[in-house]
Design an enzyme around this catalytic site. Structure first.
Site, mmCIF file in Angstrom:
data_model
loop_
_atom_site.group_PDB
_atom_site.id
_atom_site.type_symbol
_atom_site.label_atom_id
_atom_site.label_comp_id
_atom_site.label_asym_id
_atom_site.label_seq_id
_atom_site.Cartn_x
_atom_site.Cartn_y
_atom_site.Cartn_z
ATOM 1 N N ARG A 1 0.855 -1.175 0.000
ATOM 2 C CA ARG A 1 0.000 0.000 0.000
ATOM 3 C C ARG A 1 0.902 1.240 0.000
ATOM 4 O O ARG A 1 2.076 1.165 0.347
ATOM 5 C CB ARG A 1 -0.911 0.008 1.229
ATOM 6 C CG ARG A 1 -1.863 -1.192 1.294
ATOM 7 C CD ARG A 1 -2.668 -1.176 2.591
ATOM 8 N NE ARG A 1 -3.605 -2.300 2.648
ATOM 9 C CZ ARG A 1 -3.309 -3.502 3.153
ATOM 10 N NH1 ARG A 1 -2.093 -3.720 3.655
ATOM 11 N NH2 ARG A 1 -4.205 -4.468 3.164
ATOM 12 N N LYS B 1 -1.974 -2.809 7.501
ATOM 13 C CA LYS B 1 -3.384 -2.688 7.859
ATOM 14 C C LYS B 1 -3.723 -3.715 8.925
ATOM 15 O O LYS B 1 -3.391 -4.892 8.792
ATOM 16 C CB LYS B 1 -4.254 -2.900 6.616
ATOM 17 C CG LYS B 1 -5.688 -2.426 6.792
ATOM 18 C CD LYS B 1 -6.424 -2.440 5.469
ATOM 19 C CE LYS B 1 -7.838 -1.893 5.620
ATOM 20 N NZ LYS B 1 -8.557 -1.866 4.336
ATOM 21 N N HIS C 1 -2.649 3.351 -5.785
ATOM 22 C CA HIS C 1 -3.237 2.066 -5.383
ATOM 23 C C HIS C 1 -3.523 1.171 -6.585
ATOM 24 O O HIS C 1 -3.613 -0.052 -6.452
ATOM 25 C CB HIS C 1 -4.523 2.309 -4.587
ATOM 26 C CG HIS C 1 -4.826 1.223 -3.591
ATOM 27 N ND1 HIS C 1 -4.004 0.935 -2.515
ATOM 28 C CD2 HIS C 1 -5.850 0.341 -3.521
ATOM 29 C CE1 HIS C 1 -4.520 -0.065 -1.820
ATOM 30 N NE2 HIS C 1 -5.625 -0.449 -2.410
ATOM 31 N N ARG D 1 -0.949 -1.475 -6.940
ATOM 32 C CA ARG D 1 -1.132 -2.638 -6.047
ATOM 33 C C ARG D 1 -2.131 -3.614 -6.664
ATOM 34 O O ARG D 1 -1.920 -4.827 -6.664
ATOM 35 C CB ARG D 1 -1.614 -2.156 -4.674
ATOM 36 C CG ARG D 1 -2.013 -3.267 -3.693
ATOM 37 C CD ARG D 1 -2.353 -2.626 -2.351
ATOM 38 N NE ARG D 1 -3.150 -3.474 -1.489
ATOM 39 C CZ ARG D 1 -2.647 -4.356 -0.624
ATOM 40 N NH1 ARG D 1 -1.346 -4.526 -0.547
ATOM 41 N NH2 ARG D 1 -3.453 -5.058 0.160
ATOM 42 N N HIS E 1 -3.883 -9.534 3.086
ATOM 43 C CA HIS E 1 -5.327 -9.641 3.271
ATOM 44 C C HIS E 1 -5.637 -10.605 4.407
ATOM 45 O O HIS E 1 -5.054 -11.688 4.492
ATOM 46 C CB HIS E 1 -6.005 -10.144 1.993
ATOM 47 C CG HIS E 1 -6.069 -9.109 0.912
ATOM 48 N ND1 HIS E 1 -6.284 -9.416 -0.414
ATOM 49 C CD2 HIS E 1 -5.958 -7.752 0.957
ATOM 50 C CE1 HIS E 1 -6.296 -8.307 -1.126
ATOM 51 N NE2 HIS E 1 -6.102 -7.292 -0.316
ATOM 52 N N TYR F 1 -9.658 -10.291 -7.406
ATOM 53 C CA TYR F 1 -8.764 -10.196 -8.555
ATOM 54 C C TYR F 1 -8.979 -11.335 -9.536
ATOM 55 O O TYR F 1 -8.628 -11.206 -10.712
ATOM 56 C CB TYR F 1 -7.310 -10.167 -8.086
ATOM 57 C CG TYR F 1 -7.020 -8.960 -7.231
ATOM 58 C CD1 TYR F 1 -7.011 -7.672 -7.778
ATOM 59 C CD2 TYR F 1 -6.786 -9.083 -5.865
ATOM 60 C CE1 TYR F 1 -6.777 -6.564 -6.998
ATOM 61 C CE2 TYR F 1 -6.546 -7.974 -5.075
ATOM 62 C CZ TYR F 1 -6.546 -6.721 -5.648
ATOM 63 O OH TYR F 1 -6.319 -5.613 -4.860
#
Length: 331
Positions: free
Chosen positions: A143, A168, A274, A277, A300, A309
């Protein structure tokens, strides 16, 4: 000795909010957002104290955001999170109805992904430090703030990896370091180190450290390994400590550089940092990468987040041929 604690006035509400957020190590961006929404809620409700209000006022406020301001579901959720924090953590008010308050559902949107040739054109148009950051985003899947907050000690050239700290969810993870970036990164770090040594000589060296590390290791802020890989060109005042030091590169500089490059190569898709990414994840899957590996590299929590994706890879119903293409005059 008398106890004067009962006579000590409580700090103002927004000061209490800020102190609670910092005690729990919330980011400065979250702190600014939460205080903004709490102030907005109080002004919207006629400057009444939140303890005097309840469900009706909260529903009215969130409806105002959705109907009159037409904000997105994610913005509504951020406002609700701020108010939950205010009531539950700061005011310590037990409101069962607030815990069960239904959050606005975020619509599912497919991410914007560039083709390999489009990424190549975009990166070729960029120059300097922002070009190196953009290549790192596409090459690692980090990120934006993860890359800008990267410390020298977390780039492992020998093993070809990057350690992402406090990603995150405040989690650490490891991602790949592209071999083609080793030489330019080493050259960049030599220049950064020279700048750092010059700052040391003038007594202005130092970097913000996470959480309580500054108290535990007071000398660490002036150690090379803790410096940012992408420091700012000038000095600024730390809003938390008031210290004057180099922060990391401003995300807006990167955003402007990528937007300018996208316009220069005539990309019609909306492009942001972004996007690189998203493109990293899609191209990795496209080349045969395992979805669990991609999930781990992206950080994630749930593989269902990574699965979006796979939808980007689909070509019109998993590669089905359009009936129009089967007609002789069009085929």
């Amino acid at each position: 000795m008398s106890d004067n604690s009962a006579n000590t006035p409580r700090p103002r509400l927004l000061v209490q909010v800020r102190d609670c957020l910092r005690y729990r190590h919330y980011s400065l961006r979250t702190e600014k957002a939460y205080i903004y929404w709490i102030k907005y809620f109080i002004r919207f409700s006629g400057l009444r104290h939140p303890q005097e209000m309840g469900r009706q006022e909260l529903v009215c406020f969130l409806t105002h955001l959705a109907v009159e301001r037409d904000v997105s579901a994610s913005t509504q959720n951020q406002a609700l999170s701020a108010l939950l924090f205010l009531y539950k953590t700061v005011l310590e008010v037990d409101l069962p109805w607030l815990e069960g308050f239904e959050r606005p559902k975020r619509p599912a949107h497919l991410p914007t992904v560039l083709g390999v040739a489009e990424v190549e054109r975009l990166l070729a148009q960029m120059q300097g430090t922002t070009a190196l950051v953009a290549r790192l985003l596409y090459g690692t899947g980090m990120r934006v703030l993860e890359a800008l907050r990267l410390r020298v000690k977390d780039v492992d050239f020998e093993r070809g990896l990057v350690v992402v700290r406090d990603g995150k969810g405040n989690k650490d993870r490891v991602t790949m370091l592209p071999r083609c970036l080793e030489a330019p990164l080493k050259a960049h770090l030599l220049a950064v180190q020279a700048q750092f040594q010059a700052d040391l000589a003038t007594g202005r060296a130092g970097v913000a450290l996470p959480h309580a590390l500054a108290r535990k290791y007071p000398a660490a802020e002036r150690q090379w390994g803790w410096q940012y890989v992408f420091p700012a060109a000038g000095f600024s005042v730390d809003p938390l400590s008031g210290a004057v030091r180099r922060h990391h590169l401003d995300p807006k500089q990167l955003q402007r550089a990528i937007r300018k490059a996208a316009q220069a190569v005539a990309l019609v898709k909306p492009v942001s940092p972004h996007t690189l990414r998203h493109s990293f994840a899609t191209h990795l899957l496209q080349s045969g990468g395992d979805i669990r590996t991609v999930q781990e590299l992206l950080g994630h929590k749930d593989v269902s987040t990574t699965q979006i994706y796979t939808h980007v890879l689909d070509r019109g119903g998993v590669g089905a041929v359009s009936p129009l293409d089967r007609l002789p005059q069009h085929g």
